[in-house]
Design a protein around this motif. Structure first.
Motif, PDB file in Angstrom:
ATOM      1  N   ASP A 176      -8.934  95.200  -8.029  1.00 15.48           N
ATOM      2  CA  ASP A 176     -10.274  95.590  -8.397  1.00 15.48           C
ATOM      3  C   ASP A 176     -11.048  95.706  -7.321  1.00 15.48           C
ATOM      4  O   ASP A 176     -11.855  96.763  -7.105  1.00 15.48           O
ATOM      5  CB  ASP A 176     -10.817  94.687  -9.587  1.00 15.48           C
ATOM      6  N   ILE A 177     -10.768  94.439  -6.393  1.00 16.09           N
ATOM      7  CA  ILE A 177     -11.782  94.529  -5.328  1.00 16.09           C
ATOM      8  C   ILE A 177     -11.491  95.712  -4.166  1.00 16.09           C
ATOM      9  O   ILE A 177     -12.344  96.118  -3.539  1.00 16.09           O
ATOM     10  CB  ILE A 177     -11.650  92.996  -4.673  1.00 16.09           C
ATOM     11  N   GLU A 178     -10.202  95.839  -4.181  1.00 15.39           N
ATOM     12  CA  GLU A 178      -9.902  97.096  -3.318  1.00 15.39           C
ATOM     13  C   GLU A 178     -10.554  98.216  -3.574  1.00 15.39           C
ATOM     14  O   GLU A 178     -11.153  99.248  -2.927  1.00 15.39           O
ATOM     15  CB  GLU A 178      -8.208  97.262  -3.201  1.00 15.39           C
ATOM     16  N   MET A 179     -10.546  98.567  -4.943  1.00 14.00           N
ATOM     17  CA  MET A 179     -10.961  99.914  -5.469  1.00 14.00           C
ATOM     18  C   MET A 179     -12.441  99.903  -5.181  1.00 14.00           C
ATOM     19  O   MET A 179     -13.154 101.119  -5.014  1.00 14.00           O
ATOM     20  CB  MET A 179     -10.468 100.132  -6.974  1.00 14.00           C
ATOM     21  N   ARG A 180     -13.131  98.601  -5.580  1.00 17.08           N
ATOM     22  CA  ARG A 180     -14.602  98.597  -5.480  1.00 17.08           C
ATOM     23  C   ARG A 180     -14.943  98.969  -4.176  1.00 17.08           C
ATOM     24  O   ARG A 180     -16.069  99.684  -3.862  1.00 17.08           O
ATOM     25  CB  ARG A 180     -15.016  97.307  -6.048  1.00 17.08           C
ATOM     26  N   GLU A 181     -14.327  98.525  -3.247  1.00 15.50           N
ATOM     27  CA  GLU A 181     -14.895  98.488  -1.878  1.00 15.50           C
ATOM     28  C   GLU A 181     -14.801  99.849  -1.311  1.00 15.50           C
ATOM     29  O   GLU A 181     -15.535 100.614  -0.564  1.00 15.50           O
ATOM     30  CB  GLU A 181     -13.736  97.600  -0.875  1.00 15.50           C
ATOM     31  N   ARG A 182     -13.560 100.605  -1.690  1.00  7.62           N
ATOM     32  CA  ARG A 182     -13.213 101.967  -1.287  1.00  7.62           C
ATOM     33  C   ARG A 182     -14.181 102.923  -2.102  1.00  7.62           C
ATOM     34  O   ARG A 182     -14.162 103.997  -1.636  1.00  7.62           O
ATOM     35  CB  ARG A 182     -11.530 102.256  -1.593  1.00  7.62           C
ATOM     36  N   MET A 183     -14.595 102.805  -3.094  1.00 13.10           N
ATOM     37  CA  MET A 183     -15.528 103.522  -3.889  1.00 13.10           C
ATOM     38  C   MET A 183     -16.871 103.271  -3.512  1.00 13.10           C
ATOM     39  O   MET A 183     -18.079 103.818  -4.101  1.00 13.10           O
ATOM     40  CB  MET A 183     -15.285 103.328  -5.292  1.00 13.10           C
ATOM     41  N   SER A 184     -17.223 102.393  -2.355  1.00 10.48           N
ATOM     42  CA  SER A 184     -18.664 102.103  -2.114  1.00 10.48           C
ATOM     43  C   SER A 184     -19.368 103.546  -1.590  1.00 10.48           C
ATOM     44  O   SER A 184     -20.607 103.422  -1.532  1.00 10.48           O
ATOM     45  CB  SER A 184     -18.878 100.915  -1.016  1.00 10.48           C
ATOM     46  N   GLY A 185     -18.791 104.499  -1.250  1.00 11.76           N
ATOM     47  CA  GLY A 185     -19.466 105.529  -0.808  1.00 11.76           C
ATOM     48  C   GLY A 185     -19.924 106.556  -1.909  1.00 11.76           C
ATOM     49  O   GLY A 185     -20.347 107.739  -1.548  1.00 11.76           O
ATOM     50  N   ASN A 186     -19.730 106.025  -3.037  1.00 11.58           N
ATOM     51  CA  ASN A 186     -20.025 106.857  -4.223  1.00 11.58           C
ATOM     52  C   ASN A 186     -21.147 105.986  -4.864  1.00 11.58           C
ATOM     53  O   ASN A 186     -20.691 105.046  -5.753  1.00 11.58           O
ATOM     54  CB  ASN A 186     -18.870 107.152  -5.168  1.00 11.58           C
ATOM     55  N   ILE A 187     -22.101 106.448  -4.911  1.00 10.44           N
ATOM     56  CA  ILE A 187     -23.420 105.705  -5.576  1.00 10.44           C
ATOM     57  C   ILE A 187     -23.642 106.083  -7.213  1.00 10.44           C
ATOM     58  O   ILE A 187     -23.542 107.449  -7.149  1.00 10.44           O
ATOM     59  CB  ILE A 187     -24.813 106.009  -4.765  1.00 10.44           C
ATOM     60  N   CYS A 188     -24.036 105.310  -7.914  1.00 13.50           N
ATOM     61  CA  CYS A 188     -24.290 105.595  -9.420  1.00 13.50           C
ATOM     62  C   CYS A 188     -25.649 105.093  -9.839  1.00 13.50           C
ATOM     63  O   CYS A 188     -25.550 103.842  -9.598  1.00 13.50           O
ATOM     64  CB  CYS A 188     -23.152 105.514 -10.510  1.00 13.50           C
ATOM     65  N   ARG A 189     -26.645 105.847  -9.764  1.00 15.98           N
ATOM     66  CA  ARG A 189     -27.793 105.426 -10.274  1.00 15.98           C
ATOM     67  C   ARG A 189     -27.808 104.853 -11.660  1.00 15.98           C
ATOM     68  O   ARG A 189     -28.840 103.872 -11.755  1.00 15.98           O
ATOM     69  CB  ARG A 189     -28.923 106.649 -10.117  1.00 15.98           C
ATOM     70  N   CYS A 190     -26.975 105.359 -12.475  1.00 17.23           N
ATOM     71  CA  CYS A 190     -26.814 104.986 -13.810  1.00 17.23           C
ATOM     72  C   CYS A 190     -26.247 103.528 -13.756  1.00 17.23           C
ATOM     73  O   CYS A 190     -26.338 102.836 -14.805  1.00 17.23           O
ATOM     74  CB  CYS A 190     -26.251 105.836 -14.703  1.00 17.23           C
ATOM     75  N   GLY A 191     -25.749 103.098 -12.861  1.00 20.43           N
ATOM     76  CA  GLY A 191     -24.758 101.981 -12.731  1.00 20.43           C
ATOM     77  C   GLY A 191     -23.570 101.855 -13.730  1.00 20.43           C
ATOM     78  O   GLY A 191     -23.494 100.883 -14.309  1.00 20.43           O
ATOM     79  N   ALA A 192     -22.963 102.844 -13.619  1.00 21.18           N
ATOM     80  CA  ALA A 192     -21.566 102.893 -14.416  1.00 21.18           C
ATOM     81  C   ALA A 192     -20.361 102.119 -13.969  1.00 21.18           C
ATOM     82  O   ALA A 192     -19.328 102.473 -14.320  1.00 21.18           O
ATOM     83  CB  ALA A 192     -21.196 104.239 -14.959  1.00 21.18           C
ATOM     84  N   TYR A 193     -20.531 101.325 -12.496  1.00 18.44           N
ATOM     85  CA  TYR A 193     -19.652 100.910 -11.746  1.00 18.44           C
ATOM     86  C   TYR A 193     -18.503 100.264 -12.630  1.00 18.44           C
ATOM     87  O   TYR A 193     -17.487 100.549 -12.314  1.00 18.44           O
ATOM     88  CB  TYR A 193     -20.304 100.096 -10.876  1.00 18.44           C
ATOM     89  N   SER A 194     -18.856  99.255 -13.447  1.00 17.56           N
ATOM     90  CA  SER A 194     -17.825  98.481 -14.015  1.00 17.56           C
ATOM     91  C   SER A 194     -16.856  99.472 -14.872  1.00 17.56           C
ATOM     92  O   SER A 194     -15.516  99.315 -14.972  1.00 17.56           O
ATOM     93  CB  SER A 194     -18.287  97.420 -14.685  1.00 17.56           C
ATOM     94  N   ASN A 195     -17.410 100.376 -15.616  1.00 17.51           N
ATOM     95  CA  ASN A 195     -16.540 101.366 -16.215  1.00 17.51           C
ATOM     96  C   ASN A 195     -15.644 102.101 -15.482  1.00 17.51           C
ATOM     97  O   ASN A 195     -14.678 102.656 -15.736  1.00 17.51           O
ATOM     98  CB  ASN A 195     -17.333 101.952 -17.460  1.00 17.51           C
ATOM     99  N   ILE A 196     -16.300 102.574 -14.356  1.00 21.32           N
ATOM    100  CA  ILE A 196     -15.465 103.396 -13.530  1.00 21.32           C
ATOM    101  C   ILE A 196     -14.329 102.872 -12.838  1.00 21.32           C
ATOM    102  O   ILE A 196     -13.090 103.199 -12.786  1.00 21.32           O
ATOM    103  CB  ILE A 196     -16.387 103.954 -12.119  1.00 21.32           C
ATOM    104  N   ALA A 197     -14.863 101.246 -12.614  1.00 23.19           N
ATOM    105  CA  ALA A 197     -13.461 100.506 -11.870  1.00 23.19           C
ATOM    106  C   ALA A 197     -12.631 100.378 -12.890  1.00 23.19           C
ATOM    107  O   ALA A 197     -11.247 100.256 -12.722  1.00 23.19           O
ATOM    108  CB  ALA A 197     -14.105  99.064 -11.641  1.00 23.19           C
TER     109      ALA A 197
END
Ligand SMILES: Cc1cc2nc3c(=O)[nH]c(=O)nc-3n(C[C@H](O)[C@H](O)[C@H](O)COP(=O)(O)OP(=O)(O)OC[C@H]3O[C@@H](n4cnc5c(N)ncnc54)[C@H](O)[C@@H]3O)c2cc1C
Ligand code: SF4
Ligand code: FES
Ligand code: FES
Lengths: 213, 280
Positions: A176-197
């Protein structure tokens, strides 16, 4: 960096106001007699497996070539400054921000966009996982997120190192932490991050199984 | 360019020059072609093994997408600037020499604490170059007349002084061909980057450090000056701990009220890397 983004937004608005004022009352010396015609160059790229030949103003970004010239509007323009990742596409197997690249620099390149990953009838596994896990709300950042997510799993498989790796000589794992770090260049203003992960974890899990790990 | 801060008449595409290789040098170091991407450099097994500080600094910068496209020369040549540089309504000596500096007396939390001048207090934003400074890299160039030279990284970027519009000492038309790293230093390699969010943000303060078993070592700081900041006399007291090092490295600091916090932050960041080195 936030303040830089805010400041530069202000700068953009101020800049365009200033440009409008200039157009209304051009200072004599700043106005060339005749603006030179834009330089046009031919460029051929393979986009989603199909060769496309274009004649472009050399200042056209890859993003504008895709959206405005080829009408592939799946790829989005968020910031146009490399700050949001909405314009992410995969070029020769690597993800890049198409807003920061001039189309004429991509002569002969293979470009994959969200339209080339899957279709509504035949979704790419990552697209299907985003749907299953509600990996979006407004959907504006989603094509960039999905292109990035597909490339991230490939980068992990190829052993590209990341900021969260403790041991640089070890192979990275799709945690999870690897994927979150590597995805940091994609911003989501709706904050869907946890579902993307979660969507990525599902696809990564399937991939790991496939690899027999 | 998109904001018309820069309006070049011509752009020369250099991407097909064959400068994309990483090769060993005859004296046991590495020569990194100017067009090697940040991703390729960070992932190179020799760099990961012998120059870990460089891999760590690169992967702490920008995003995966940006690093895939960024090159060794291009990343070195990021403009040293502050947010006012982008706002044509505000004075900026870097954008328009002689117009003044909006940051002095303005919003300066992210800006320089040392090496600044009355003309400019911007910070060099890059990460990779901070690691190259700690490794004593050399920048190899070729000039328009065909002559070549090698510039020590310490002399490559400039302090603002009276000419803040100049970020570095390249001449007009001078092309970077490679960056060379001397023979590996051994020790443990660290890059500690303190920023406002965990990823995809420029440094408030960063430390690139190589620490040896006996506690000696060297450190360069990012986010504090107009160039990567390293003071060799400060490295000499590494065994006495972080506070001794930063007392020397930041001896002539001129922070603003907004950014004085960076100096204790630099001490703590260095202390963290020294502790990491001990436990490694
Ligand atoms: C949103 C955002 C966040 C970022 N965050 C970070 C960060 O945290 N840390 C960090 O270090 N970087 C960061 N970056 C910077 C990013 O890594 C740089 O934009 C990138 O390194 C520029 O590299 P490039 O190779 O594309 O350079 P280019 O844009 O192609 O070139 C930069 C300059 O160098 C000149 N140049 C290029 N090659 C040569 C050569 N061989 N010889 C002479 N001149 C040359 C060009 O003419 C140009 O003036 C960030 C960028 C963005 C957009
Ligand atoms: S600090 Fe430097 S870049 Fe920022 S406004 Fe002042 S002169 Fe311009
Ligand atoms: S539109 Fe390209 S990064 Fe935002
Ligand atoms: S889903 Fe709305 S910005 Fe990400």
């Amino acid at each position: 960096m936030m303040s830089e983004i805010e400041m530069s937004r202000r700068g953009v608005l101020a800049g365009s106001a200033a440009a409008a004022a200039l157009a209304a009352a051009p200072p004599a010396e700043a106005q060339p007699a005749k603006a030179p015609a834009p330089a046009i160059m031919p460029v051929s790229l393979t986009i989603n497996g199909k060769r496309r030949d274009l004649n472009l103003d050399t200042r056209t970004t890859l993003l504008d070539a895709l959206r405005e010239h080829l009408k592939l509007t799946g790829t989005k323009k968020g910031c146009d400054h490399g700050q949001c990742g909405a314009c992410t596409v995969i070029v020769n197997g690597e993800r890049i921000n198409s807003c920061l690249s001039l189309a004429v620099q991509h002569q002969g390149d293979e470009v994959k966009t969200i339209e080339g990953l899957g279709t509504p009838d035949k979704l790419h596994p990552m697209q299907a996982a985003f749907v299953r896990h509600d990996g979006y709300q407004c959907g504006y950042c989603t094509p960039g997120q999905i292109c990035s997510a597909v490339a991230v799993l490939d980068e992990i498989k190829r052993g590209v190192p990341s900021h969260v790796q403790a041991d640089l000589s070890a192979r990275p794992q799709p945690t999870d932490i690897e994927m979150r770090e590597r995805m940091s260049g994609n911003i989501c203003r709706c904050g869907a991050y946890s579902n993307i992960a979660e969507a990525m974890a599902e696809v990564a899990g399937a991939t790991v199984k496939e690899m027999g790990a | 360019m998109k904001l018309e801060i820069e309006t070049p008449r011509h752009l020369v595409d250099v991407q097909d020059l064959k400068l994309d290789r990483i090769e060993p040098t005859t004296d046991g170091g590495l020569r990194i072609g100017a067009l090697v991407t940040n991703t390729a450099l960070a992932a190179d097994t020799r760099v990961r093994r012998d120059y870990g500080v460089l891999t760590r600094a690169i992967v702490a910068g920008a995003s995966g997408q940006l690093r895939n496209k960024a090159t060794t020369a291009g990343n070195l040549l990021q403009r040293t600037r502050c947010p006012y540089f982008y706002d044509p309504n505000m004075p900026c000596n870097k954008r328009k020499p002689g117009s003044g500096c909006a940051a002095i007396g303005g919003y300066s939390r992210q800006l320089a604490v040392i090496g600044s001048s009355d003309q400019c207090i911007a910070t060099y934003p890059g990460d990779m170059a901070v690691a190259m400074r700690v490794l004593d890299a050399m920048v190899e160039t070729v000039k328009a007349d065909g002559t070549s030279r090698a510039i020590p990284i310490a002399d490559f970027h400039r302090l603002p002084g009276e000419k803040p519009h100049l970020d570095n000492n390249l001449e007009a038309g001078e092309l970077i061909t490679a960056v060379t790293l001397p023979r590996p230093l051994g020790g443990t390699h660290h890059y500690e980057k303190v920023r406002d969010r965990a990823s995809y943000a420029f440094a408030l303060v960063s430390v690139a450090a190589v620490i040896q078993k006996d506690g000696s070592g060297r450190a360069a700081f990012g986010g504090v000056a107009h160039k990567p900041w390293r003071v060799e006399a400060a490295d000499a007291v590494m065994t006495q701990g972080a506070a001794a090092v930063t007392a020397r490295a930041f001896a002539n600091a001129r922070p603003t009220e907004n950014n004085a916090f960076k100096i204790p932050l630099a001490t703590r960041a260095l202390a963290a890397t020294i502790a990491e080195g001990k436990s490694a």
